[in-house]
Design a protein around this motif. Structure first.
Motif, PDB file in Angstrom:
ATOM      1  N   LEU A  61       0.822  -1.197   0.000  1.00 39.70           N
ATOM      2  CA  LEU A  61       0.000   0.000   0.000  1.00 39.70           C
ATOM      3  C   LEU A  61       0.865   1.259   0.000  1.00 39.70           C
ATOM      4  CD1 LEU A  61      -2.823   1.363   0.267  1.00 39.70           C
ATOM      5  CD2 LEU A  61      -2.484   1.256   2.751  1.00 39.70           C
ATOM      6  N   ARG A  62       0.557   2.163  -0.896  1.00 43.24           N
ATOM      7  CA  ARG A  62       1.254   3.452  -0.980  1.00 43.24           C
ATOM      8  C   ARG A  62       0.191   4.541  -1.045  1.00 43.24           C
ATOM      9  NH1 ARG A  62       5.938   6.022  -2.450  1.00 43.24           N
ATOM     10  NH2 ARG A  62       5.669   7.910  -3.693  1.00 43.24           N
ATOM     11  N   CYS A  63       0.175   5.416  -0.050  1.00 36.33           N
ATOM     12  CA  CYS A  63      -0.853   6.448   0.003  1.00 36.33           C
ATOM     13  C   CYS A  63      -0.423   7.571   0.936  1.00 36.33           C
ATOM     14  CB  CYS A  63      -2.194   5.859   0.462  1.00 36.33           C
ATOM     15  SG  CYS A  63      -2.209   5.298   2.192  1.00 36.33           S
ATOM     16  N   ALA A  64      -1.222   8.617   0.966  1.00 34.23           N
ATOM     17  CA  ALA A  64      -1.020   9.704   1.920  1.00 34.23           C
ATOM     18  C   ALA A  64      -1.573   9.292   3.282  1.00 34.23           C
ATOM     19  CB  ALA A  64      -1.724  10.957   1.430  1.00 34.23           C
ATOM     20  N   ALA A  65      -1.132  10.000   4.308  1.00 34.00           N
ATOM     21  CA  ALA A  65      -1.660   9.792   5.661  1.00 34.00           C
ATOM     22  C   ALA A  65      -1.761  11.147   6.344  1.00 34.00           C
ATOM     23  CB  ALA A  65      -0.744   8.865   6.462  1.00 34.00           C
ATOM     24  N   PRO A  66      -2.766  11.350   7.196  1.00 32.81           N
ATOM     25  CA  PRO A  66      -2.886  12.629   7.903  1.00 32.81           C
ATOM     26  C   PRO A  66      -1.656  12.924   8.735  1.00 32.81           C
ATOM     27  CG  PRO A  66      -4.883  11.305   8.162  1.00 32.81           C
ATOM     28  CD  PRO A  66      -3.847  10.410   7.548  1.00 32.81           C
ATOM     29  N   ALA A  67      -1.265  14.187   8.771  1.00 35.48           N
ATOM     30  CA  ALA A  67      -0.166  14.624   9.633  1.00 35.48           C
ATOM     31  C   ALA A  67      -0.755  15.594  10.652  1.00 35.48           C
ATOM     32  CB  ALA A  67       0.944  15.254   8.808  1.00 35.48           C
ATOM     33  N   ALA A  68      -0.103  16.718  10.895  1.00 38.65           N
ATOM     34  CA  ALA A  68      -0.558  17.622  11.954  1.00 38.65           C
ATOM     35  C   ALA A  68      -1.663  18.571  11.493  1.00 38.65           C
ATOM     36  CB  ALA A  68       0.631  18.424  12.488  1.00 38.65           C
ATOM     37  N   GLU A  69      -1.710  18.886  10.199  1.00 34.64           N
ATOM     38  CA  GLU A  69      -2.648  19.903   9.710  1.00 34.64           C
ATOM     39  C   GLU A  69      -3.980  19.283   9.292  1.00 34.64           C
ATOM     40  OE1 GLU A  69       0.406  23.256   7.943  1.00 34.64           O
ATOM     41  OE2 GLU A  69      -0.247  21.656   6.593  1.00 34.64           O
ATOM     42  N   GLY A  70      -5.039  20.090   9.350  1.00 29.94           N
ATOM     43  CA  GLY A  70      -6.355  19.638   8.916  1.00 29.94           C
ATOM     44  C   GLY A  70      -6.355  19.246   7.445  1.00 29.94           C
ATOM     45  N   LEU A  71      -7.065  18.184   7.101  1.00 30.81           N
ATOM     46  CA  LEU A  71      -6.986  17.620   5.756  1.00 30.81           C
ATOM     47  C   LEU A  71      -7.538  18.542   4.680  1.00 30.81           C
ATOM     48  CD1 LEU A  71      -7.957  13.887   6.411  1.00 30.81           C
ATOM     49  CD2 LEU A  71      -5.712  14.949   6.373  1.00 30.81           C
ATOM     50  N   THR A  72      -8.426  19.440   5.031  1.00 35.10           N
ATOM     51  CA  THR A  72      -9.005  20.343   4.030  1.00 35.10           C
ATOM     52  C   THR A  72      -8.349  21.717   4.035  1.00 35.10           C
ATOM     53  OG1 THR A  72     -10.750  20.935   5.601  1.00 35.10           O
ATOM     54  CG2 THR A  72     -11.244  19.194   4.008  1.00 35.10           C
ATOM     55  N   LEU A  73      -7.221  21.833   4.735  1.00 31.09           N
ATOM     56  CA  LEU A  73      -6.510  23.110   4.770  1.00 31.09           C
ATOM     57  C   LEU A  73      -6.154  23.567   3.360  1.00 31.09           C
ATOM     58  CD1 LEU A  73      -4.751  25.240   6.514  1.00 31.09           C
ATOM     59  CD2 LEU A  73      -2.850  23.741   5.923  1.00 31.09           C
ATOM     60  N   HIS A  74      -6.358  24.843   3.087  1.00 29.64           N
ATOM     61  CA  HIS A  74      -5.817  25.442   1.864  1.00 29.64           C
ATOM     62  C   HIS A  74      -5.190  26.764   2.285  1.00 29.64           C
ATOM     63  CE1 HIS A  74      -9.693  27.774   1.472  1.00 29.64           C
ATOM     64  NE2 HIS A  74     -10.138  26.677   2.054  1.00 29.64           N
ATOM     65  N   ARG A  75      -3.867  26.735   2.437  1.00 37.11           N
ATOM     66  CA  ARG A  75      -3.134  27.882   2.985  1.00 37.11           C
ATOM     67  C   ARG A  75      -2.778  28.853   1.874  1.00 37.11           C
ATOM     68  NH1 ARG A  75      -0.829  29.995   7.256  1.00 37.11           N
ATOM     69  NH2 ARG A  75       1.246  30.969   7.194  1.00 37.11           N
TER      70      ARG A  75
END
Length: 387
Positions: A61-75
């Protein structure tokens, strides 16, 4: 023989019909992906647990994983100064050729140095390395093209660390492509590569790999885990309930011009070699124009990802660099590094002549190219080596 256009035309017509049907299905899947992202943003721990469970059952399996920031963040573009120094390294190589008169490989790495807060012109540095055999292999195995490419990636980091050590910070250092080595590597190569990354970490260099994305699916692959049944997680790397939807479909609608996404961690079997301060992360960045979004994936190690000020500085530097190339955004400094690194065929021929002369001077047979290569060169003349 020429193409049979009469036979081809009805096939093209059928393809067009299927494309319309496929687009309708993809539109529904894109909407589903967006809903899944909203759900995951509200319950990131649930997504983390699904990823951990799936990875235990299916290491591919190769995928993204949540880190410290909110998943819907758009900075939005940060109000950040440019770095004191901006470095970029890109490499080119002459691959080994068993048909050549003398079998060798050559690496050429171009390093560009810019000081954005000053008016000085960019500085160019070139490092050239000749390889004649695989010194890291215990039996002295011949070089392969894959091994040469791995050495190029190592050398790019070496020249960045060497130059960064001579400069005051903060330093942003860019390379083209992922930070993760995808090609097969021997343990000595991998250790050396990781050691070079650690050298950059000790210097607190804000290093990043710039990846132009077309069909990346790291975030979508993670979100798919939310709709797989428990007994399907053991095949998570194979099952694609949202096939055809990629991260670009998702983030082109979420990121305005100049905005970046949340920083994600990277889950992959290979990424397990990158631990602690080397743990791999990434974010998406819209470097396009109004009504012309263009996304890049920016890969960063943990020592950068865990410092918001470093991410902001990198964000600002990349936007400034991409703005210099007009309607085809790409970091100007990386383009310059590529231009400096390119090895032309006449240069490769000169290296071969130098090697042959050296062998002759020592009473050795300088060899000659194979008949196959002779006829190949006569029928097709290339002008340069590419990456």
């Amino acid at each position: 023989m020429p193409i049979n256009y009469q036979e081809l035309q009805p096939q093209i017509h059928t393809l067009g019909e299927h494309a319309v049907q496929r687009e309708h299905s993809l539109r529904e899947r894109r909407e589903q992906v967006l809903r899944l992202l909203q759900q995951a943003a509200a319950q990131p721990q649930r997504l983390r647990e699904r990823i951990e469970l799936a990875a235990l059952q299916d290491p591919r399996l190769r995928c993204a994983a949540p880190a410290a920031e909110g998943l819907t963040l758009h900075r939005p573009p940060p109000h950040s100064d440019q770095p004191r120094t901006l470095l970029a390294a890109d490499g080119s190589q002459i691959p080994p050729d068993r048909h050549a008169a003398v079998e060798f490989a050559l690496l050429n790495v171009g390093l560009i140095e810019m000081h954005p807060q000053e008016a000085a012109a960019p500085q160019e540095h070139i490092t050239t390395l000749l390889l004649a055999d695989d010194e890291d292999h215990p039996t002295g195995a011949p070089l392969t093209e894959e091994a040469v490419e791995n050495r190029r990636d190592i050398l790019e980091r070496q020249v960045l660390a060497r130059r960064a050590a001579q400069l005051p910070g903060p330093v942003v250092a860019l390379t083209d492509g992922p930070l993760e080595l995808f090609r097969e590597t021997g343990q000595p190569e991998l250790r050396q590569y990781l050691d070079e990354l650690r050298s950059l970490a000790r210097l607190s260099v804000i290093t990043a790999g710039y990846v132009e994305i077309l069909k990346a699916q790291l975030v979508v692959r993670a979100l798919e885990l939310l709709i797989l049944a428990e007994d399907e997680l053991s095949r998570a790397a194979q099952l694609r309930p949202l096939f055809g939807v990629d991260d670009g479909d998702l983030f082109r609608g979420l990121l305005d011009v100049g905005e970046r996404s949340a920083v994600f961690a990277l889950q992959s079997n290979r990424a397990q070699s990158y631990k602690d301060e080397l743990a791999l992360h990434f974010f998406y960045l819209n470097v396009g124009r109004p009504h012309q979004p263009y996304l890049a994936r920016v890969e960063i190690p943990a020592w950068v990802a865990q410092e918001p000020a470093s991410v902001d500085l990198l964000h600002a530097a990349l936007l400034a660099q991409c703005s210099l190339l007009g309607s085809r955004p790409y970091p100007y400094i990386l383009q310059r590094a590529h231009e400096v690194a390119v090895v032309r065929f006449e240069e490769a021929e000169q290296v071969l002549l130098m090697l042959q002369r050296e062998l002759l001077s020592r009473g050795l047979d300088p060899g000659s190219l194979s008949n196959k290569l002779y006829h190949k060169q006569m029928s097709h003349k290339r002008t340069r080596y590419g990456r």
